[in-house]
Write an enzyme that holds these catalytic residues in place. Structure first.
Site, mmCIF file in Angstrom:
data_model
loop_
_atom_site.group_PDB
_atom_site.id
_atom_site.type_symbol
_atom_site.label_atom_id
_atom_site.label_comp_id
_atom_site.label_asym_id
_atom_site.label_seq_id
_atom_site.Cartn_x
_atom_site.Cartn_y
_atom_site.Cartn_z
ATOM 1 N N LYS A 1 46.136 27.874 38.751
ATOM 2 C CA LYS A 1 44.598 27.778 39.128
ATOM 3 C C LYS A 1 44.309 26.403 38.792
ATOM 4 O O LYS A 1 44.288 25.956 37.915
ATOM 5 C CB LYS A 1 43.754 28.747 38.614
ATOM 6 N N ASP B 1 34.869 41.965 35.732
ATOM 7 C CA ASP B 1 34.964 42.176 37.014
ATOM 8 C C ASP B 1 36.131 42.822 37.504
ATOM 9 O O ASP B 1 36.909 42.893 38.394
ATOM 10 C CB ASP B 1 35.203 40.618 37.808
ATOM 11 N N GLY C 1 39.173 29.818 45.771
ATOM 12 C CA GLY C 1 38.256 30.764 45.430
ATOM 13 C C GLY C 1 37.171 30.061 44.828
ATOM 14 O O GLY C 1 37.109 28.761 45.091
ATOM 15 N N GLY C 2 36.145 30.797 44.199
ATOM 16 C CA GLY C 2 34.850 30.110 43.895
ATOM 17 C C GLY C 2 35.057 29.024 42.805
ATOM 18 O O GLY C 2 34.274 28.019 42.762
ATOM 19 N N MET C 3 36.088 28.950 41.876
ATOM 20 C CA MET C 3 36.606 28.058 41.042
ATOM 21 C C MET C 3 37.321 27.003 41.476
ATOM 22 O O MET C 3 37.296 25.662 40.965
ATOM 23 C CB MET C 3 36.999 28.772 39.810
ATOM 24 N N GLY C 4 38.149 27.333 42.352
ATOM 25 C CA GLY C 4 39.143 26.256 42.758
ATOM 26 C C GLY C 4 40.241 26.651 43.749
ATOM 27 O O GLY C 4 39.908 27.819 44.257
ATOM 28 N N LEU D 1 48.463 29.588 47.609
ATOM 29 C CA LEU D 1 48.251 30.969 47.576
ATOM 30 C C LEU D 1 46.724 31.310 47.924
ATOM 31 O O LEU D 1 46.546 32.451 48.429
ATOM 32 C CB LEU D 1 48.539 31.601 46.188
ATOM 33 N N GLY D 2 45.873 30.442 47.907
ATOM 34 C CA GLY D 2 44.329 30.783 48.207
ATOM 35 C C GLY D 2 43.657 29.896 47.523
ATOM 36 O O GLY D 2 43.755 28.956 46.857
#
Length: 539
Positions: free
Chosen positions: A44, A138, A25-28, A22-23
């Site tokens: 995630k 956030d 990001g900064g964490m994984g 799906l995408g």
């Protein structure tokens, strides 16, 4: 197999069958997966450099447990997590619906009834999140999903585990979407500005954006936006009715002047309902026609367009909690990295904002915060000697004055003798004098003892058993020498007191049993040690 899966992507994670990517990001990375019961979920997966960090795993476990306490009726539910898996992963509900950012981008500002529904839904979610002792950190339109039955707030509850151990947030940078950051997020006196009031400010900015299609503090750059948040009133042109007053209160510069989430919700529910904008479906925040385009730019929300051959009864969506800053951005609303020096101590010096976080409560004389520091000369360097009207606490935070570092709970002072091992004493002599050296939004703590000039800054030292102490270190900004200084009440003399926290290693604490200062991995342990700064004159 989905054409978006890459070579090396896992086929399974625990009991979950991986269906699609799906995408990132900064964490994984975020994957769509199917549970053993056949339910679609978002998984995630923690990035490789954090996978073997035991401190991260501990924080991850603690924050997941905390996030699970949030009622799921208006938030994305955390379903499962395995911090001991290689790599660690988190499983969240797959929510069917576009983000508020996508809705505004595709359809423009919301009408009155739908806007009121979104405002109520997000305030309800914040009430539940704050009631569970969690702070979102956030909140923004990309983290609000408009699902068929109402809104869902995602990306809350576990980012602290990531932020506290990751080099993704370096000492000269901040992570976040600037337009939704509260003023205290930029205030050096508050160190780590993560109170519930920051979420309320973000709620106000989010509702204003949903009503007008623009930020109430919009500038030509991230720095210009930050400056407007710090110094200018919000532009609420186009927002009227009962919401305008609540949004205005939520956007107060002083965190103490903002309503709580519960007060917001009460105000919204007692306000006159909006009229002339559709029926019950709109009041529930019904999902608009979904876009059939694929996830743009690597969607990090933990949900997105369903791959061909899979059906979920609807559209794109996501689910998750809010302390992973990795599930929750679209191409139009991205998390930006802004150099902290642009709005760190240099930016804040000379600004007149006496009630930002880190200042005294309303009604008390301001005794701290960069607002009280001397103005910065054209050279960009602080004055060597602040004027007599300058608050000494603010000048100490700006690195302009020497001080004793007083341990509030035991009424003693720190000292750094020539041998380089930190001691606790009576605050007399050259060993006990320190200055702060700002590094972005954080600080190095430097001794002015001339006998320790080769290693004058406090730094964290790990021994072979993993115990952490403070010792003299070279004055170079590293994960061992840079500390957040977070406002935490007052000492018995009425001076502001602070927690001193290493983002990498944890808070500086006093051990009553060993009678020494050490650095502790916080986890769920209480913060038991605070420090005040006793002014000892200009540098």
């Amino acid at each position: 197999m989905s054409d978006r899966l890459r070579p090396g992507d896992p086929a399974r994670l625990g009991g979950y069958e991986v269906l699609d990517r799906l995408g990132d990001g900064g964490m994984g990375s975020v994957f769509l997966a199917r549970s053993p019961q056949g339910r679609l979920v978002a998984v995630k997966v923690v990035r490789a450099d954090l996978s073997h960090d035991e401190e991260f795993r501990g924080r991850f476990r603690s924050e997941v447990n905390r996030a699970r306490q949030v009622p799921p009726f208006c938030t994305a539910e955390v379903l499962d997590a395995d911090p001991d898996h290689d790599p660690p992963y988190l499983v969240v509900e797959y929510v069917d619906g576009p983000s508020l950012a996508e809705v505004i981008r595709q359809q423009g500002p919301l009408g009155a009834a739908r806007l009121h529904s979104i405002a109520v839904g997000v305030a309800t979610a914040l009430t539940a999140i704050h009631g569970a002792g969690v702070i979102h950190r956030d909140l923004k339109p990309a983290n609000v999903l408009v699902a068929p039955g109402g809104i869902k707030v995602i990306d809350f509850g576990i980012a602290r585990a990531f932020e506290a151990t990751s080099q993704h947030t370096r000492t000269n940078q901040m992570v976040g979407t600037v337009s939704y950051m509260a003023p205290e997020r930029f205030d050096t006196a508050s160190g780590r500005p993560t109170g519930p009031a920051a979420d309320i400010f973000a709620w106000g900015a989010l509702v204003a954006y949903a009503a007008t299609g623009r930020s109430p503090f919009g500038g030509d750059s991230a720095t210009a936006t930050a400056m407007r948040i710090l110094t200018q009133p919000p532009d609420l042109t186009g927002l009227g009715g009962p919401l305008r007053e609540l949004v205005s209160r939520a956007l107060e510069k002083d965190p103490a002047a903002r309503p709580t989430a519960r007060e917001l919700l009460d105000g919204l529910l007692t306000a006159a309902p909006p009229v002339g904008a559709g029926g019950p479906a709109q009041l529930l925040g019904a999902t608009p026609p979904r876009s059939t385009s694929p996830v743009a730019g690597g969607d990090e929300r933990g949900a997105g367009s369903v791959p061909p051959g899979l059906t979920t009864g609807g559209g794109a969506g996501s689910r998750r909690r809010g302390w992973f800053t990795a599930l929750g951005a679209t191409a139009a609303v991205i998390a930006v990295l802004v150099p902290a020096f642009m709005f760190g101590p240099q930016l804040l010096r000379g600004q007149s904002k006496p009630n930002l976080a880190g200042s005294t409560p309303s009604g008390s004389p301001a005794t701290s915060g960069p607002a009280a520091t001397a103005s910065t000369p054209a050279s960009g360097k602080p004055s060597a000697s602040p004027s007599t009207s300058v608050d000494p606490t603010g000048a100490m935070l700006a690195g302009q004055r020497r001080f004793l570092l007083h341990v509030v709970e035991i009424d003693r002072d720190l000292s750094l003798p020539s041998h380089g091992e930190l001691e606790v004493g009576d605050g007399t002599g050259k060993d006990a004098l320190f200055v702060l050296e700002p590094v972005g939004v954080d600080y190095m703590i430097k001794s002015v003892n001339p006998e320790i000039a080769h290693r004058p800054c406090l730094g964290v030292k790990l021994d072979s058993e993993g115990n952490k102490s403070l010792v003299g270190a070279d004055c170079r900004p590293t994960k061992a020498t840079v500390f957040a200084i977070s406002r935490d009440g007052k000492d018995d003399k009425g001076r502001p007191s602070y927690a001193i926290i290493s983002e990498e290693y944890g808070p500086v604490q006093w051990s009553p049993t060993k009678r020494e200062i050490f650095v502790e991995f916080l986890g769920d342990a209480p913060l038991i040690t605070t420090f005040s700064m006793v002014d000892r004159g200009a540098v």
